[in-house]
Scaffold this motif. Structure first.
Motif, PDB file in Angstrom:
ATOM      1  N   ASN A   6       0.857  -1.189   0.000  1.00  0.00           N
ATOM      2  CA  ASN A   6       0.000   0.000   0.000  1.00  0.00           C
ATOM      3  C   ASN A   6       0.893   1.240   0.000  1.00  0.00           C
ATOM      4  O   ASN A   6       1.537   1.578   1.002  1.00  0.00           O
ATOM      5  CB  ASN A   6      -0.931   0.011   1.204  1.00  0.00           C
ATOM      6  N   LEU A   7       0.921   1.922  -1.132  1.00  0.00           N
ATOM      7  CA  LEU A   7       1.829   3.048  -1.324  1.00  0.00           C
ATOM      8  C   LEU A   7       1.278   4.347  -0.754  1.00  0.00           C
ATOM      9  O   LEU A   7       1.918   5.390  -0.873  1.00  0.00           O
ATOM     10  CB  LEU A   7       2.157   3.184  -2.813  1.00  0.00           C
ATOM     11  N   GLY A   8       0.127   4.255  -0.097  1.00  0.00           N
ATOM     12  CA  GLY A   8      -0.315   5.391   0.703  1.00  0.00           C
ATOM     13  C   GLY A   8       0.536   5.559   1.943  1.00  0.00           C
ATOM     14  O   GLY A   8       0.653   6.668   2.489  1.00  0.00           O
ATOM     15  N   PHE A   9       1.127   4.448   2.418  1.00  0.00           N
ATOM     16  CA  PHE A   9       1.973   4.466   3.610  1.00  0.00           C
ATOM     17  C   PHE A   9       3.426   4.100   3.321  1.00  0.00           C
ATOM     18  O   PHE A   9       4.335   4.606   3.977  1.00  0.00           O
ATOM     19  CB  PHE A   9       1.432   3.487   4.658  1.00  0.00           C
ATOM     20  N   LEU A  10       3.657   3.201   2.374  1.00  0.00           N
ATOM     21  CA  LEU A  10       5.006   2.683   2.123  1.00  0.00           C
ATOM     22  C   LEU A  10       5.703   3.492   1.032  1.00  0.00           C
ATOM     23  O   LEU A  10       5.082   3.873   0.042  1.00  0.00           O
ATOM     24  CB  LEU A  10       4.936   1.215   1.720  1.00  0.00           C
ATOM     25  N   TRP A  11       6.986   3.764   1.244  1.00  0.00           N
ATOM     26  CA  TRP A  11       7.815   4.534   0.307  1.00  0.00           C
ATOM     27  C   TRP A  11       7.186   5.888  -0.024  1.00  0.00           C
ATOM     28  O   TRP A  11       7.201   6.349  -1.173  1.00  0.00           O
ATOM     29  CB  TRP A  11       8.085   3.731  -0.975  1.00  0.00           C
ATOM     30  N   ARG A  12       6.668   6.545   0.978  1.00  0.00           N
ATOM     31  CA  ARG A  12       6.011   7.837   0.737  1.00  0.00           C
ATOM     32  C   ARG A  12       6.991   8.927   0.316  1.00  0.00           C
ATOM     33  O   ARG A  12       6.574   9.962  -0.219  1.00  0.00           O
ATOM     34  CB  ARG A  12       5.269   8.286   2.003  1.00  0.00           C
ATOM     35  N   GLU A  13       8.283   8.719   0.578  1.00  0.00           N
ATOM     36  CA  GLU A  13       9.267   9.720   0.182  1.00  0.00           C
ATOM     37  C   GLU A  13       9.523   9.720  -1.324  1.00  0.00           C
ATOM     38  O   GLU A  13      10.158  10.646  -1.852  1.00  0.00           O
ATOM     39  CB  GLU A  13      10.586   9.486   0.931  1.00  0.00           C
TER      40      GLU A  13
END
Length: 253
Positions: A6-13
């Motif tokens: 879920n890229l809403g939380f993971l690898w947000r940078e």
């Protein structure tokens, strides 16, 4: 077993296309997101094609988060905004090959809110059906989102029965449902035919699923034994660089 990042939380940078690439490198089979709308759909589609991944789901626009919004589609006085959010999500999902749309209810209560939600969900199902997209509704916990309209699987089942369309299912987030209901094993057994996506995170801190009060080695095996073979969504808050939190994933690959 397969997992979706879920890229809403993971690898947000990272920007969304690079986050997709990072998820692929880490060993995830698919991705999902919250609100990807600031990224051109073409860029997402190209990153998905490059990595061979699928976007499993995205959310309808939440409204003004800074003003307390967390969804629009169960707000009787904001029907036009709710429909616009659905149209936006369907268009983006179709352009990126996304399989599911989580229609966010918002903070409301009562019979009029339920009526608005059912009406908007019928609209969403009809719009999505033309593209083979499934509509999801998700009960959330009242600790993280006080006042949210939908907080239990029983209410989610009732709403689905009222909508009465073939392409609507429940997004079952183990984190939210452990906080609200517990008894995940029996609930998963009972609900599985109505579940369209499952998500995991540790309880109670919502970090990576390798600690806390839920034994995910048991829960995930149960899900597999029940015949659920779709990717499981890793929707957790890493608390440190994501690459430092994915050791758990290797236990299931």
């Amino acid at each position: 077993m397969k997992f979706s990042a879920n890229l809403g939380f993971l690898w947000r940078e990272l920007d969304l296309p690079d986050a997709i690439r990072a998820a692929k490198k880490a060993g995830f089979s698919d991705v999902e997101c919250h609100w990807p709308y600031d990224t051109p759909a073409k860029e997402v589609r190209e990153a998905l094609k490059e990595t061979g991944m699928t976007m499993l789901g995205l959310n309808t626009h939440p409204g003004d988060l800074d003003d307390g919004d967390f969804g629009l589609c169960a707000l009787p006085d904001r029907m036009d905004e709710g429909r616009a959010a659905i149209d936006q999500a369907v268009a983006y999902a179709n352009a990126t090959g996304t399989k599911c749309i989580h229609v966010m209810a918002g903070k409301s209560k009562g019979a009029e809110a339920a009526k608005a939600f059912v009406s908007n969900l019928k609209y969403a199902c009809e719009r999505a059906a033309a593209f083979g997209i499934t509509i999801l509704i998700e009960p959330l916990n009242t600790y993280d989102v006080p006042g949210y309209f939908l907080t239990s699987t029983a209410e989610a089942q009732r709403i689905i029965d009222m909508v009465d369309e073939p392409n609507i299912k429940i997004m079952f987030d183990c984190y939210h449902m452990q906080l609200m209901q517990g008894d995940l094993s029996n609930t998963l057994r009972d609900l599985l035919p109505k579940i369209g996506h499952i998500q995991i995170a540790s309880v109670p801190d919502r970090a990576q699923p390798d600690h806390g009060e839920l034994d995910f080695s048991y829960v995930l095996q149960l899900i597999a034994d029940l015949g659920y073979s779709a990717p499981i969504g890793a929707e957790y808050k890493p608390g440190k660089p994501t690459d430092q939190t994915i050791g758990w994933l290797k236990n299931y690959l």
